[in-house]
Design a protein around this motif. Structure first.
Motif, PDB file in Angstrom:
ATOM      1  N   GLY A   1      -1.547  -8.062  -1.290  1.00  0.00           N
ATOM      2  CA  GLY A   1      -1.698  -6.627  -1.460  1.00  0.00           C
ATOM      3  C   GLY A   1      -1.721  -6.215  -2.928  1.00  0.00           C
TER       4      GLY A   1
ATOM      5  N   SER B   1       0.832  -1.201   0.000  1.00  0.00           N
ATOM      6  CA  SER B   1       0.000   0.000   0.000  1.00  0.00           C
ATOM      7  C   SER B   1       0.872   1.259   0.000  1.00  0.00           C
ATOM      8  CB  SER B   1      -0.941   0.000   1.210  1.00  0.00           C
ATOM      9  OG  SER B   1      -0.214   0.092   2.410  1.00  0.00           O
TER      10      SER B   1
ATOM     11  N   LEU C   1      -4.780  -4.433  -5.189  1.00  0.00           N
ATOM     12  CA  LEU C   1      -4.548  -3.163  -5.862  1.00  0.00           C
ATOM     13  C   LEU C   1      -4.668  -3.282  -7.386  1.00  0.00           C
ATOM     14  CD1 LEU C   1      -1.498  -1.906  -3.748  1.00  0.00           C
ATOM     15  CD2 LEU C   1      -3.797  -0.913  -3.771  1.00  0.00           C
TER      16      LEU C   1
END
Length: 345
Positions: free
Chosen positions: A261, A235, A265
């Protein structure tokens, strides 16, 4: 009524002292006598009283494994499980039991180790980690208690240890990404007080400096050896105005968080980010995509640490010599890094 050593001796037609010598593998006992006595022990269901034996021999035939944090958190990472599997396998082969010791913080770790050492409950210890200025190492050094460190000590380079050349391992991993044409390479590291994290960071830095590539602090994130650390790192890194195209991740378990992650995204591996990790856990090959990882011989590290410790315990103090054992590493290339940014249109 439990079977005694005298019962075994009577049935075997030998003296109780002969049975005791068989139990201690005395060299003067013939193979035939030893085999006969052991067969009768098994037939009668005799088990030696290890507590009484330890009082006489001043040994416990036990070693302890010291964990760097609470066990419930540590056991989430399969790397440590592989280390312990190697330790237990070799210890069992040598006739030793294994105890586990841990604490929520450094003070509790020292207290737990002190109970084991001062109570003479174990003959030696294996530390599964290496920290800067570690009070557990200092305590064991002061007591001259046998121990083996899995890793490298910055303060005491001459202590008994089993390790991988983590600087070279990280250098090789970074060179792999550089060979693919990556010029923007980031690093997701572990705790900054852990020597393994420091060494892998230094190998990464060395490779980038030799290749005259930018070493940017905003492409480096430090955390724990947990999935959440990898997840949180993405992030931060993938929302930068200029993000890395390649990434070294300190541990496979952390890499699973990195992948989670990236998926959330909307980034692809390796097209948007090529990844190389460390430890080559069995599940690395089963990941989607399979993870390129540096195999550091996790099981062998544990096995060799256990073997080295037991050899030290059984060697007279005056004959012991500090030794550092290095386990060879190799990079296993899989789909997570099979991509060149040059071909990214």
């Amino acid at each position: 009524m439990s079977v005694t050593i005298k019962d075994v001796a009577k049935k075997a037609g030998v003296s109780p002292s002969t049975v005791s010598r068989v139990l201690s593998n005395h060299p003067r006992i013939s193979a035939a006598t030893s085999r006969k006595v052991r067969e009768i022990m098994e037939e009668m269901g005799y088990h030696p009283n290890m507590m009484a034996k330890s009082l006489v021999s001043k040994t416990t035939k036990s070693i302890c494994v010291i964990l760097p944090k609470p066990a419930e958190e540590l056991f989430l990472n399969l790397f440590f499980m592989e280390l312990i599997r190697g330790i237990v396998a070799q210890a069992a082969r040598s006739g030793y039991d294994v105890l586990i010791s841990s604490g929520a913080n450094e003070a509790e770790e020292v207290e737990a180790v002190a109970r084991l050492v001062n109570g003479r409950r174990v003959d030696g210890a294996v530390l599964l980690y290496s920290r800067k200025d570690d009070p557990v190492v200092e305590f064991l050094q002061e007591r001259e208690f046998p121990f083996v460190l899995v890793g490298r000590s910055e303060r005491h380079p001459d202590i008994l240890s089993v390790d991988t050349d983590n600087v070279q391992a990280a250098y090789d991993a970074a060179r792999h990404l550089i060979s693919l044409g990556h010029e923007r390479i980031g690093f997701v590291g572990g705790p900054p007080n852990m020597v393994v994290s420091i060494d892998r960071m230094n190998g990464y830095r060395k490779a980038l400096e030799e290749a005259n590539l930018p070493l940017r602090q905003d492409w480096i994130v430090e955390g724990e050896f947990l999935q959440d650390s990898g997840y949180q790192a993405m992030s931060l890194l993938m929302n930068l105005p200029e993000r890395p195209s390649g990434m070294l991740v300190v541990d496979d378990f952390v890499t699973f968080g990195v992948i989670r992650g990236l998926n959330e995204l909307g980034y692809r591996i390796p097209q948007d980010l090529s990844i190389v990790s460390f430890n080559n856990l069995a599940v690395a090959e089963l990941s989607s995509p399979p993870i390129s990882s540096v195999d550091i011989g996790s099981y062998q590290l544990g096995y060799t640490a256990s073997q080295t410790l037991i050899h030290t315990v059984e060697t007279p103090r005056g004959e012991r010599m500090p030794v550092r054992h290095i386990i060879a590493h190799r990079l296993i290339v899989r789909e997570s890094s099979l991509f060149s940014p040059i071909n990214n249109i």
